[in-house]
Design a protein around this motif. Structure first.
Motif, PDB file in Angstrom:
ATOM      1  N   ILE A  28     -18.319   1.931  16.338  1.00  0.00           N
ATOM      2  CA  ILE A  28     -18.877   2.975  17.198  1.00  0.00           C
ATOM      3  C   ILE A  28     -20.364   3.138  16.932  1.00  0.00           C
ATOM      4  CG2 ILE A  28     -18.734   5.396  17.884  1.00  0.00           C
ATOM      5  CD1 ILE A  28     -15.818   5.400  16.928  1.00  0.00           C
ATOM      6  N   VAL A  29     -20.737   3.143  15.656  1.00  0.00           N
ATOM      7  CA  VAL A  29     -22.143   3.273  15.286  1.00  0.00           C
ATOM      8  C   VAL A  29     -22.955   2.112  15.851  1.00  0.00           C
ATOM      9  CG1 VAL A  29     -23.777   3.303  13.359  1.00  0.00           C
ATOM     10  CG2 VAL A  29     -21.644   4.597  13.197  1.00  0.00           C
ATOM     11  N   ASP A  30     -22.432   0.897  15.683  1.00  0.00           N
ATOM     12  CA  ASP A  30     -23.153  -0.289  16.160  1.00  0.00           C
ATOM     13  C   ASP A  30     -23.287  -0.311  17.678  1.00  0.00           C
ATOM     14  OD1 ASP A  30     -23.474  -1.143  13.590  1.00  0.00           O
ATOM     15  OD2 ASP A  30     -22.005  -2.771  13.686  1.00  0.00           O
ATOM     16  N   SER A  31     -22.358   0.310  18.382  1.00  0.00           N
ATOM     17  CA  SER A  31     -22.427   0.322  19.844  1.00  0.00           C
ATOM     18  C   SER A  31     -23.610   1.143  20.352  1.00  0.00           C
ATOM     19  CB  SER A  31     -21.127   0.889  20.435  1.00  0.00           C
ATOM     20  OG  SER A  31     -21.077   2.312  20.297  1.00  0.00           O
ATOM     21  N   GLY A  32     -24.047   2.094  19.524  1.00  0.00           N
ATOM     22  CA  GLY A  32     -25.160   2.943  19.919  1.00  0.00           C
ATOM     23  C   GLY A  32     -24.803   3.975  20.963  1.00  0.00           C
ATOM     24  N   ASN A  33     -23.518   4.149  21.242  1.00  0.00           N
ATOM     25  CA  ASN A  33     -23.064   5.110  22.260  1.00  0.00           C
ATOM     26  C   ASN A  33     -23.225   6.533  21.731  1.00  0.00           C
ATOM     27  OD1 ASN A  33     -21.335   6.853  23.841  1.00  0.00           O
ATOM     28  ND2 ASN A  33     -20.351   5.019  24.667  1.00  0.00           N
ATOM     29  N   ALA A  34     -24.231   7.233  22.212  1.00  0.00           N
ATOM     30  CA  ALA A  34     -24.565   8.557  21.680  1.00  0.00           C
ATOM     31  C   ALA A  34     -23.426   9.552  21.862  1.00  0.00           C
ATOM     32  CB  ALA A  34     -25.828   9.083  22.354  1.00  0.00           C
ATOM     33  N   ASP A  35     -22.708   9.447  22.978  1.00  0.00           N
ATOM     34  CA  ASP A  35     -21.599  10.366  23.240  1.00  0.00           C
ATOM     35  C   ASP A  35     -20.479  10.166  22.225  1.00  0.00           C
ATOM     36  OD1 ASP A  35     -19.922  12.227  24.811  1.00  0.00           O
ATOM     37  OD2 ASP A  35     -18.791  10.408  25.283  1.00  0.00           O
ATOM     38  N   LEU A  36     -20.079   8.908  21.998  1.00  0.00           N
ATOM     39  CA  LEU A  36     -19.023   8.627  21.030  1.00  0.00           C
ATOM     40  C   LEU A  36     -19.458   8.995  19.616  1.00  0.00           C
ATOM     41  CD1 LEU A  36     -17.598   5.187  22.259  1.00  0.00           C
ATOM     42  CD2 LEU A  36     -16.663   7.482  22.638  1.00  0.00           C
ATOM     43  N   ILE A  37     -20.715   8.767  19.312  1.00  0.00           N
ATOM     44  CA  ILE A  37     -21.238   9.118  17.983  1.00  0.00           C
ATOM     45  C   ILE A  37     -21.167  10.630  17.772  1.00  0.00           C
ATOM     46  CG2 ILE A  37     -23.353   9.237  16.590  1.00  0.00           C
ATOM     47  CD1 ILE A  37     -24.049   6.437  17.731  1.00  0.00           C
ATOM     48  N   ASP A  38     -21.544  11.389  18.794  1.00  0.00           N
ATOM     49  CA  ASP A  38     -21.509  12.846  18.672  1.00  0.00           C
ATOM     50  C   ASP A  38     -20.080  13.377  18.590  1.00  0.00           C
ATOM     51  OD1 ASP A  38     -24.239  13.067  18.697  1.00  0.00           O
ATOM     52  OD2 ASP A  38     -24.377  13.537  20.849  1.00  0.00           O
ATOM     53  N   ARG A  39     -19.157  12.746  19.332  1.00  0.00           N
ATOM     54  CA  ARG A  39     -17.783  13.252  19.376  1.00  0.00           C
ATOM     55  C   ARG A  39     -16.932  12.807  18.191  1.00  0.00           C
ATOM     56  NH1 ARG A  39     -14.500  11.725  23.834  1.00  0.00           N
ATOM     57  NH2 ARG A  39     -15.934  10.130  24.620  1.00  0.00           N
ATOM     58  N   TYR A  40     -17.237  11.639  17.626  1.00  0.00           N
ATOM     59  CA  TYR A  40     -16.362  11.101  16.580  1.00  0.00           C
ATOM     60  C   TYR A  40     -17.064  10.829  15.249  1.00  0.00           C
ATOM     61  CZ  TYR A  40     -13.157  10.492  20.480  1.00  0.00           C
ATOM     62  OH  TYR A  40     -12.350  10.724  21.569  1.00  0.00           O
ATOM     63  N   VAL A  41     -18.233  10.215  15.287  1.00  0.00           N
ATOM     64  CA  VAL A  41     -18.883   9.812  14.038  1.00  0.00           C
ATOM     65  C   VAL A  41     -19.381  11.012  13.239  1.00  0.00           C
ATOM     66  CG1 VAL A  41     -20.762   8.483  13.000  1.00  0.00           C
ATOM     67  CG2 VAL A  41     -19.520   7.558  14.980  1.00  0.00           C
TER      68      VAL A  41
END
Length: 383
Positions: A99-112
């Protein structure tokens, strides 16, 4: 300067050791009986500054690299922790990097971010019944339906799968083979997603392990990690880190077993003399020390290289595979000899070496079985 002994890393080692000795080791027998870790331990570890080591600050981590992760892992095991604690408390180490490597800000905020803060628990679901190490053979199917994917299939041997709030899941979105695999983040409370059963294991008792079932589970398309059908490559990129972590667990567990066996041999009297005065025991301990030192040196060298090597450097794959192979063999040998030195007490559940003896057996299976790893090593050597 030795990168493993900088002032900052010595302080990290001391702090993690103290945390382990006070917050983990005294409770570990109960957690082993319970079959899982308490959720609050994640928050405690995050508040202490140890849960997010190795993750960038911009995604909610505390920074550091693989050497820092290795030092924290060593300190946990040498402080009286276990492989099960490491596997369960730090499952996000394999659930979040994609998820981190994908750079997807939404997924990072919701999960990471919430996971690194200790508020959520994540896991990674790749292995399927009958699938083993064949990642390219994933059969769990995700079919696009408007703004969702509909997921059907099952996963097995999923670490932290019982307690996880979300699962980074390998699914088949395309054709057969490695080119048709994708990663989806699936929330545990999604209708149709169930924990089929909690699995009982030989070791890692405090680490919950699950079989998962997906029955027409509708997952928002926005939960796709990276591009569709690139999941195999995302998974493969993280294999080096996972195998190095298993190697670190191997030599660190061996060192803990050696320390315990050495102390016991000095204290245990046999026929009027300490056990440590017996030549056969002394030679065992020397051999245990030599094998542990060799595995540690080999793995640490691979860890150091991983910090500076590019992801396209395939020689790093070979380094990680060989390090894992040697550290696993070391852990199995040293744990076995430690139990032998303890004698009857080594067979008792109240003795720490008995737990390590059971725990190390998974190291040669998880992250790629020994046989798969050696065949991969041969290919990387051009054989």
């Amino acid at each position: 300067m030795n990168p493993w002994n900088t002032p900052e890393r010595l302080a990290l080692r001391q702090a993690v050791t103290a945390f382990t000795q006070t917050e983990i080791a005294p409770h570990l027998p109960q957690w082993e009986d319970d079959g899982l870790l308490p959720r609050e331990l994640h928050k405690q570890t995050a508040d202490a500054g140890f849960l997010a080591i190795g993750f960038p600050e911009e995604v909610g981590g505390v920074g550091g690299d693989t050497i820092d992760v290795a030092i924290a892992t060593e300190a946990t095991l040498l402080g009286g922790g276990s492989g099960g604690v490491q596997a369960s408390l730090f499952t996000h180490g394999i659930a979040l990097p994609h998820i981190v490597d994908s750079g997807n800000a939404d997924l990072i905020d919701r999960y990471v971010r919430p996971t690194l803060a200790g508020d959520l628990i994540g896991s990674l679901a790749i292995t399927e019944p009958g699938g083993g190490s064949d990642v390219a053979g994933i059969r769990t199917r995700a079919v696009r339906d408007g703004d969702h994917y509909v997921v059907n299939g099952s996963k097995i041997f999923i670490t932290s799968g019982v307690r996880a709030d979300f699962v980074t899941t390998a699914v088949r979105t395309g054709g057969e083979g490695h080119g048709g695999v994708s990663l989806l983040v699936i929330d545990k409370d999604t209708p149709g997603f169930t924990v089929s059963r909690s699995l009982r294991k030989m070791g890692w008792h405090c680490s919950d392990t699950a079989e998962l079932s997906f029955d027409d589970v509708r997952v928002p398309a926005e939960n796709l990690v990276g591009e569709e059908n690139t999941g195999f490559y995302q998974i493969a990129q993280q294999f080096v880190s996972e195998r190095l972590w298993l190697a670190i667990c191997g030599y660190a567990t061996a060192q803990r077993c050696l320390d315990l066996a050495t102390e016991y041999a000095k204290e245990r009297d046999t026929f009027g003399k300490p056990l440590s005065t017996r030549q056969v025991i002394r030679h065992k301990l020397v051999d245990m020390h030599a094998r542990t030192a060799a595995a540690r040196a080999l793995t640490r060298a691979a860890v150091e290289r991983s910090v500076t090597a590019s992801k396209s450097d395939t020689s790093m794959i070979l380094d990680a595979v060989i390090a894992k192979d040697q550290a696993v063999a070391c852990a199995e040998y040293v744990a076995t000899e430690a139990v032998q030195i303890f004698g009857g007490m080594g067979y008792m559940r109240e003795t720490e070496v008995e737990r390590h003896y059971r725990d190390v057996r998974i190291l040669g299976i998880g992250g790629g079985a020994n046989e798969v790893m050696r065949d991969l090593a041969a290919k990387l050597m051009g054989l």
